[in-house]
Design a protein around this motif. Structure first.
Motif, PDB file in Angstrom:
ATOM      1  N   ASP A 162       0.830  -1.208   0.000  1.00  0.00           N
ATOM      2  CA  ASP A 162       0.000   0.000   0.000  1.00  0.00           C
ATOM      3  C   ASP A 162       0.864   1.257   0.000  1.00  0.00           C
ATOM      4  OD1 ASP A 162      -2.247  -1.577   0.010  1.00  0.00           O
ATOM      5  OD2 ASP A 162      -2.573  -1.453   2.171  1.00  0.00           O
ATOM      6  N   VAL A 165       2.292   1.763  -3.424  1.00  0.00           N
ATOM      7  CA  VAL A 165       1.269   2.283  -4.334  1.00  0.00           C
ATOM      8  C   VAL A 165       1.055   3.770  -4.080  1.00  0.00           C
ATOM      9  CG1 VAL A 165      -1.172   2.175  -4.941  1.00  0.00           C
ATOM     10  CG2 VAL A 165       0.124   0.063  -4.588  1.00  0.00           C
ATOM     11  N   LYS A 170       4.935   1.269 -10.027  1.00  0.00           N
ATOM     12  CA  LYS A 170       4.244   0.720 -11.202  1.00  0.00           C
ATOM     13  C   LYS A 170       4.294  -0.801 -11.263  1.00  0.00           C
ATOM     14  CE  LYS A 170       4.772   4.771 -14.159  1.00  0.00           C
ATOM     15  NZ  LYS A 170       5.539   5.308 -15.325  1.00  0.00           N
ATOM     16  N   ILE A 182      -4.550  -5.387  -4.708  1.00  0.00           N
ATOM     17  CA  ILE A 182      -3.885  -4.205  -5.233  1.00  0.00           C
ATOM     18  C   ILE A 182      -4.519  -3.767  -6.554  1.00  0.00           C
ATOM     19  CG2 ILE A 182      -2.161  -5.316  -6.704  1.00  0.00           C
ATOM     20  CD1 ILE A 182      -0.037  -3.655  -5.278  1.00  0.00           C
ATOM     21  N   ASP A 183      -4.489  -2.477  -6.791  1.00  0.00           N
ATOM     22  CA  ASP A 183      -5.008  -1.890  -8.028  1.00  0.00           C
ATOM     23  C   ASP A 183      -4.533  -2.672  -9.269  1.00  0.00           C
ATOM     24  OD1 ASP A 183      -5.582  -0.318 -10.212  1.00  0.00           O
ATOM     25  OD2 ASP A 183      -5.076   1.563  -9.210  1.00  0.00           O
ATOM     26  N   ILE A 186      -1.424  -1.886 -11.464  1.00  0.00           N
ATOM     27  CA  ILE A 186      -0.053  -2.154 -11.039  1.00  0.00           C
ATOM     28  C   ILE A 186       0.319  -3.600 -11.330  1.00  0.00           C
ATOM     29  CG2 ILE A 186       1.416  -2.301  -8.998  1.00  0.00           C
ATOM     30  CD1 ILE A 186      -0.500   0.168  -8.090  1.00  0.00           C
TER      31      ILE A 186
END
Ligand code: NAD
Ligand code: NAD
Lengths: 209, 209
Positions: A162, A165, A170, A182-183, A186
């Motif tokens: 986190d 991020v 990236k 996670i997003d 990424i």
DNA sequence: TCACAAATGTGAAAAAAATAACAGCTTAAG
DNA sequence: CTTAAGCTGTTATTTTTTTCACATTTGTGA
């Protein structure tokens, strides 16, 4: 157009790039798809198909010029510009990676290390700057760090991810066995030795039925 | 019949097995394909499909019983019996893995370490027996070692792999960047941090076009 | 110069894998 | 007991990836 190269093809092209770097160094001028296939343990068909995704034909009929092919792949997949990386968690694995000297030659520049243990941050001998863990977002942003190697215990992995991020990371190579939430934007690559052993174990079992 | 489970499915089932182990420990009794999917970041469809390859239906309609599903996967993929493993190359990475205490809990038993440097063999502190590198074939055979972690420099990797094969090894986790030329029957899993970074780098580049 | 063996590049076919759809079972609530 | 909501197992469909086939190009030796 270069978008939408299948992911397996990207992986094979990355391996091919590494092979070409080595061939160039040892003075090899040209190589055929058949020879590449033998080296990389894939079919010559696949080699040519992968290269064709890059949509920039070399001279057809002649074997590939090592240097030109390397440049083509490097340009297409952006291996040309060096990327900054960091290591989070300076235990056994993390410290080994931090001090691994050969990344530079392949276009990766490890510019920072982080650990929650202040003692390690202060005493570990390393060429780059080391920081306490809470500074991750700040340092990642300020130094434009794009990639991270995460080598902390599993229960600290999500917290560190986190923070990375937040700093705008990236891509993450995750050595812990934690599954990161996670997003999607990424890129994450999990390197879990236990899992590798387990997959090998399963393949062995299924192979001899 | 259990033969011919797709390789991607084997990998996902291995991850699922690990998840189930953790759930069982924390006292969870049952779980749905939807929940599994969220945890493992795959679709619920895929979860059910993967499980269906094992051809042994549980009670349809009810959520999966954690313990039963774990047993089913364990039995099908042979995670039940503990396998013996060794580490070849006791440098930074190799020594870290040798002393990593958690493999036992997952059914892997590291019973030997090898290095060409006799000094390391004699002075390294470890719970298991350490041997000079030339003894690999003998020890692997005698102790029925099935898996190996190879953590030697790239230019020594092929030699060590050959010795492991001579001893009858069945699977190798290869940390070096060398591409091993090896009998197809032996399962190999390459863990190359440089390559992982490169693939991430490519994915980043192609993602934002 | 010409013929030919040896390559490549790519559209088409085949194979593999992911995704969806749905019949039928289970559980829980009323 | 009955109904409804929710879940699994498996077949069908779609998408992705690999493999193939071949027209076309190169380099070489007579
Ligand atoms: N450390 C990293 O961060 C890193 C990153 C990427 C790749 N790698 C690769 O992982 C491998 C191990 O890395 P490391 O940092 O632990 O290396 P290291 O140099 O610390 O250790 C290598 C060990 O292998 C031993 N060895 C050499 N030849 C041998 C032989 N023939 N038989 C048995 N042992 C032999 C050496 O004595 C040494 O102890 C290398 O191939 C390296 O390129 C390491
Ligand atoms: N060593 C192995 O052989 C091995 C094998 C499989 C998996 N792993 C996994 O790899 C990871 C690293 O392994 P290791 O052996 O290097 O562990 P290690 O215990 O030697 O090092 C972990 C480091 O992370 C640091 N840390 C803890 N919390 C942190 C936080 N919040 N922020 C920053 N740093 C923090 C610790 O201070 C320590 O220095 C672990 O998740 C481990 O489970 C290791």
């Amino acid at each position: 157009m270069i978008h939408s190269i299948p992911e397996p093809a990207i992986k094979r092209l990355s391996a091919l790039y590494q092979l070409l770097c080595r061939l160039e160094k040892s003075g090899v001028q040209a190589i055929s798809s058949k020879e590449i296939g033998e080296r990389l343990d894939i079919s010559a068909h696949t080699v040519r198909k992968d290269i064709s995704y890059l949509r920039e034909a070399q001279i057809s009929g002649a074997r590939y010029t090592v240097q030109k092919l390397k440049e083509l792949i490097g340009r297409s997949l952006k291996f040309t510009t060096s990327r900054k990386a960091c290591v989070v968690g300076l235990g056994k694995i993390g410290a080994a990676i931090l001090n691994y000297s050969r990344f530079g030659g392949y276009g990766f520049d490890i510019v920072a290390g982080f650990d929650s243990n202040v003692n390690i941050v202060e005493t570990l001998n390393a060429d780059m700057d080391l920081f306490p863990s809470y500074m991750i977002p700040e340092v990642v942003t300020d130094r434009s760090i794009e990639l991270a190697v995460l080598a902390v215990p599993a229960d600290a992995a999500q917290l560190c991810a986190d923070r990375l991020v937040k700093g705008g990371i990236k891509g993450i190579v995750n050595f812990s066995s934690a599954l990161l939430t996670i997003d999607k934007k990424i890129a994450v690559s999990d390197v879990d030795v236990t899992k590798e052993l387990r997959v090998l174990s399963a393949m062995i079992s299924l192979a001899d039925r």
